[in-house]
Scaffold this active site. Structure first.
Site, PDB file in Angstrom:
ATOM      1  N   CYS A  55      -9.506  -4.203 -10.730  1.00  0.00           N
ATOM      2  CA  CYS A  55      -8.887  -2.835  -9.796  1.00  0.00           C
ATOM      3  C   CYS A  55      -7.556  -3.081  -9.295  1.00  0.00           C
ATOM      4  CB  CYS A  55     -10.160  -2.386  -9.086  1.00  0.00           C
ATOM      5  SG  CYS A  55     -10.241  -3.175  -7.668  1.00  0.00           S
ATOM      6  N   HIS A  73       0.881  -1.183  -0.079  1.00  0.00           N
ATOM      7  CA  HIS A  73       0.033  -0.004  -0.135  1.00  0.00           C
ATOM      8  C   HIS A  73       0.682   1.271  -0.036  1.00  0.00           C
ATOM      9  CE1 HIS A  73      -3.144  -2.936   1.202  1.00  0.00           C
ATOM     10  NE2 HIS A  73      -3.738  -2.379   0.202  1.00  0.00           N
TER      11      HIS A  73
HETATM   12  C1  PEP Z   1      -6.309  -5.563  -4.601  1.00  0.00           C
HETATM   13  O1  PEP Z   1      -6.526  -6.307  -3.695  1.00  0.00           O
HETATM   14  O2  PEP Z   1      -6.109  -5.580  -5.677  1.00  0.00           O
HETATM   15  C2  PEP Z   1      -6.998  -4.061  -4.477  1.00  0.00           C
HETATM   16  C3  PEP Z   1      -7.375  -3.365  -5.342  1.00  0.00           C
HETATM   17  O3  PEP Z   1      -7.192  -4.063  -3.161  1.00  0.00           O
HETATM   18  P1  PEP Z   1      -6.195  -3.258  -2.225  1.00  0.00           P
HETATM   19  O4  PEP Z   1      -4.825  -2.968  -3.015  1.00  0.00           O
HETATM   20  O5  PEP Z   1      -6.548  -2.099  -1.481  1.00  0.00           O
HETATM   21  O6  PEP Z   1      -6.010  -4.068  -0.866  1.00  0.00           O
END
Ligand code: PEP
Ligand code: MG
Length: 569
Positions: free
Chosen positions: A504, A190
Site C-alpha cells: 500500500c 505525507h
Molecule cells: C507506508 O509507510 O508505506 C504507508 C502506506 O503508510 P504512510 O505513508 O501513511 O506512513
C-alpha cells in the site's frame, strides 16, 4: 526574464499562475534600519499589509463550505486571533518606532521573540503553536511584498515556499491555490500524498525557487516532471496548452478502463484496492471500480483540529466510508500519528528527539488505551454497515499484535452485549513497514489475518534514509536489492501461510513498478485512485507467467542500475 528551474514532480498536473512567495519560517531578512522621517510611512505600510491579510482570511472564511468550513475554519479563527493579538501588533510598532527597524526586520525579530516564548512553554499544545505564528508572520511578510496589492486572495496563484505541512494542503486548495512549489520536501512525504489525493500539482526540492522566483512572477508548473518555468515565453505557453490537451486526451482514454478488470494478458486477476483519506477519495475509488479500500488513513481525521474526535464522530466517518463502498471491503487503519503527521491535539509528543523512531503508530495507540478503545469501537460499529478490516500501523513485534487482538476481542464482546449490530468476522491485519516485522514475520503471521506492506516507511527504515529528506532523494529509493529481497520474502511467507498480502506504499501506485511487483509475486495492490487506471492499464499489458520467470534475475540484481535495466530490458 524566462528561467527554467528544476525540481521533483510530486503530484502530477500542469498549472499556470502567478507566484505567491511565502518565505521560510526563519525569515531570512537582514538587519535593516530606516531614517527617523520614514517611520510613519513604514508603519502605514505594515498596517496595510496586516489589513490585507485580515481581509484575505475573512474572504476565505466566507468561501468555505461543508466539511472544509469546519476543518479549516478553526485554523483560520486561530490565525485571525493571532493577527489581532495586541502583543504582536504593539511589539511590531515599538520595534519600528523606537528601534527604527524596517517592517521586514521587525517582523523577523517579533517572530523570533514569540517563537522563543512559545517554545519554552511546558505545554506541548502551546509549543506546537510556533507553526501558527510562522504562518501568520509569513502571510504579513508576503503581503508586504506583493507587487499588486489590489489582487486580493490567492485564487489562481502558485504557492512558492520552503515546505508545506500536510494540514495546510486542503486549506491552500480551498483558497484557490492551483499548484505548490517547495524548495525542500520529498515526493513521499505525507504532504505529497495529500496533494496527489487532492489532484493539486506539487513540485518539491526546487532548491533555487525561493531565490529565483519573485512574488507576482508568472509561473508554469509541471507536477509530473518537476519542471518550473518562470515568466514563460510564447513557445512555452504553446507547449503548455498542448500538454493540457494531451493530458485530457490520455485521461479520456484511461477512463474507458474504469469498468475493465485488472487482468493480466495470461488471464490472472489482480486485486487493485484504493488508499483513501477523504470522502472524495472514496467516491473516486468506487467510481473507478476499485476492489475496495486497502488503506483508509484515519489520522487525517485528527489533523487540522485542536480536540480529539470522539467515538461518535469517528464512527460516522468510518460508517460513511463503508456505505460509500457499497459492500466492497474497507480496510481501516488505526491511528498512525507521529513523525511528520504531527497533530494539534497534543497526542504526539512534540519534543521527541527522533520522531520517526518515536512513539508513533501502534505504539502511540497502545500507550493511550482509552483513545485506542474508542477508535476500535468506532471501527467495529461501522462493520454493521459492510465488510470492514482493521489494519495496524508500525507493528514491530508479536506482542503489539497480540495486545491489539486482545483489545479488539474485548471491544467486539462489549458491543455485542450492548446490542450493536456488527459483522461476525472483522479481520485484523498488520502493516509491514518496520524491517524487524518483515524479518520476523513467521513469528507473528499466525496472529494476523492479512498483511499490508507500507513501502514508504519500510524503505526509509531499511535504508536508514529519511523519506522527507531531499538530500537523500537518490538513496531513498525502492530500487535497492535489499528492498527487492525483503519484498519477495514477505510476499512468499504470506502466500505460504495463506494470508492475503498487499503493498500500500506509494510504490504500488506508480505504474512504472507494476511489472516489478508482479514479478515479486504480488497479486494485491492498494493505491490512490488518482493512478488506479494507469496501474490497471499496466497490469493488463503484463504477462504474469513471463514476469515470474524473470524474478530470479530481479533478485540477483546487485544495484539500482541493474534493477533499472531489468525494468527496461
Ligand atoms: C507506508 O509507510 O508505506 C504507508 C502506506 O503508510 P504512510 O505513508 O501513511 O506512513
Ligand atoms: Mg507508514
Amino acid at each position: 526574464m524566462r528561467q527554467l528551474l528544476p525540481g521533483h514532480g510530486a503530484s502530477r498536473g500542469n498549472a499556470l499562475g502567478r507566484a505567491r512567495v511565502r518565505l521560510p519560517h526563519a525569515l531570512e531578512v537582514l538587519e535593516e534600519h530606516i531614517a527617523a522621517n520614514a517611520v510613519d510611512a513604514e508603519l502605514v505600510k505594515l498596517h496595510a499589509a496586516i489589513d490585507t491579510v485580515r481581509g484575505e482570511m475573512r474572504d476565505l472564511r466566507e468561501r468555505l463550505h461543508g466539511a472544509l468550513a469546519h476543518e479549516v475554519g478553526e485554523f483560520l479563527d486561530l490565525h485571525t486571533l493571532l493577527l489581532d493579538d495586541p502583543e504582536l501588533l504593539q511589539g511590531l510598532d515599538d520595534l519600528i518606532r523606537t528601534g527604527r527597524y524596517s517592517a521586514d526586520y521587525a517582523l523577523r525579530l517579533q517572530r523570533d521573540r514569540l517563537a522563543a516564548v512559545f517554545a519554552g512553554m511546558d505545554d506541548a499544545y502551546f509549543r506546537s503553536r510556533v507553526d501558527d505564528i510562522d504562518q501568520v508572520i509569513g502571510r504579513i511578510h508576503a503581503a508586504l511584498h506583493r507587487r499588486d496589492v489590489s489582487a486580493k486572495g490567492t485564487s489562481g496563484e502558485i504557492l512558492v515556499t520552503d515546505n508545506v505541512a500536510p494540514a495546510e494542503i486542503a486549506q491552500l486548495q480551498a483558497q484557490g491555490v492551483v499548484a505548490i512549489v517547495t524548495s525542500a520536501g520529498s515526493v513521499l512525504s505525507h504532504s505529497a500524498i495529500l496533494a496527489r489525493s487532492l489532484h493539486l500539482p506539487l513540485v518539491v526540492g526546487a532548491v533555487q525557487a525561493l531565490q529565483r522566483i519573485n512574488d507576482g512572477d508568472v509561473l508554469m508548473v509541471d507536477g509530473g516532471n518537476g519542471e518550473l518555468i518562470v515568466e514563460p515565453d510564447a513557445a512555452d505557453l504553446r507547449s503548455y496548452r498542448a500538454r493540457v490537451r494531451e493530458l485530457a486526451r490520455e485521461r479520456k482514454q484511461l477512463y474507458r478502463l474504469r469498468r475493465e478488470p485488472a487482468r493480466t494478458l495470461d488471464g490472472i486477476d489482480i486485486k487493485l484496492y484504493s488508499n483513501a483519506e477523504s470522502r472524495e477519495d472514496v467516491a473516486e475509488a468506487h467510481a473507478l471500480g476499485s476492489a475496495g479500500i486497502g488503506l483508509y488513513r484515519t489520522e487525517f481525521l485528527f489533523l487540522q483540529r485542536n480536540e480529539v474526535p470522539d467515538e461518535e464522530e469517528q464512527f460516522r466517518a468510518y460508517r460513511d466510508v463503508v456505505l460509500g463502498m457499497t459492500g466492497r471491503t474497507v480496510t481501516i487503519r488505526t491511528l498512525d500519528l507521529g513523525a511528520d503527521k504531527a497533530d494539534r491535539t497534543g497526542l504526539v509528543m512534540s519534543d521527541e528527539p527522533n520522531p520517526a523512531l518515536g512513539v508513533r503508530g501502534v505504539r502511540l495507540s497502545l500507550s493511550r488505551e482509552g483513545l485506542f478503545e474508542s477508535q476500535l469501537r468506532a471501527i467495529v460499529r461501522a462493520s454493521g454497515y459492510g465488510p470492514v478490516r482493521v489494519l495496524v500501523p508500525m507493528v514491530s513485534c508479536r506482542e503489539e499484535v497480540v495486545a491489539v487482538r486482545k483489545l479488539l476481542k474485548r471491544v467486539i464482546r462489549d458491543l455485542n452485549s450492548a446490542g450493536h449490530e456488527i459483522a461476525d468476522n472483522i479481520p485484523l491485519g498488520a502493516m509491514i513497514e518496520v524491517p524487524a516485522a518483515a524479518i520476523a514475520l513467521p513469528s507473528f503471521i499466525g496472529a494476523v489475518d492479512f498483511l499490508s506492506v507500507g513501502t514508504n516507511d519500510l524503505v526509509q527504515y531499511l535504508l536508514a534514509a529519511d523519506r522527507n529528506n531531499e538530500a537523500l532523494a537518490d538513496l531513498y529509493s525502492p530500487l535497492h536489492p535489499a528492498v527487492m529481497r525483503l519484498l519477495h520474502t514477505i510476499i512468499r511467507t504470506a502466500h505460504l501461510r495463506g494470508k492475503p498480502v498487499a503493498v500500500c506504499g506509494e510504490m504500488a501506485g506508480d505504474a512504472m513498478f507494476t511489472p516489478l511487483l508482479l514479478s515479486l509475486g504480488l497479486t494485491e495492490f492498494s493505491l490512490h485512485p488518482a493512478t488506479l487506471l494507469e496501474v490497471r492499464k499496466a497490469v493488463r499489458e503484463c504477462d504474469l507467467a513471463d514476469l515470474r520467470k524473470r524474478s530470479a534475475a530481479l533478485l540477483r540484481a546487485r544495484d539500482r542500475e541493474a534493477i533499472e535495466r531489468w525494468m527496461h530490458p
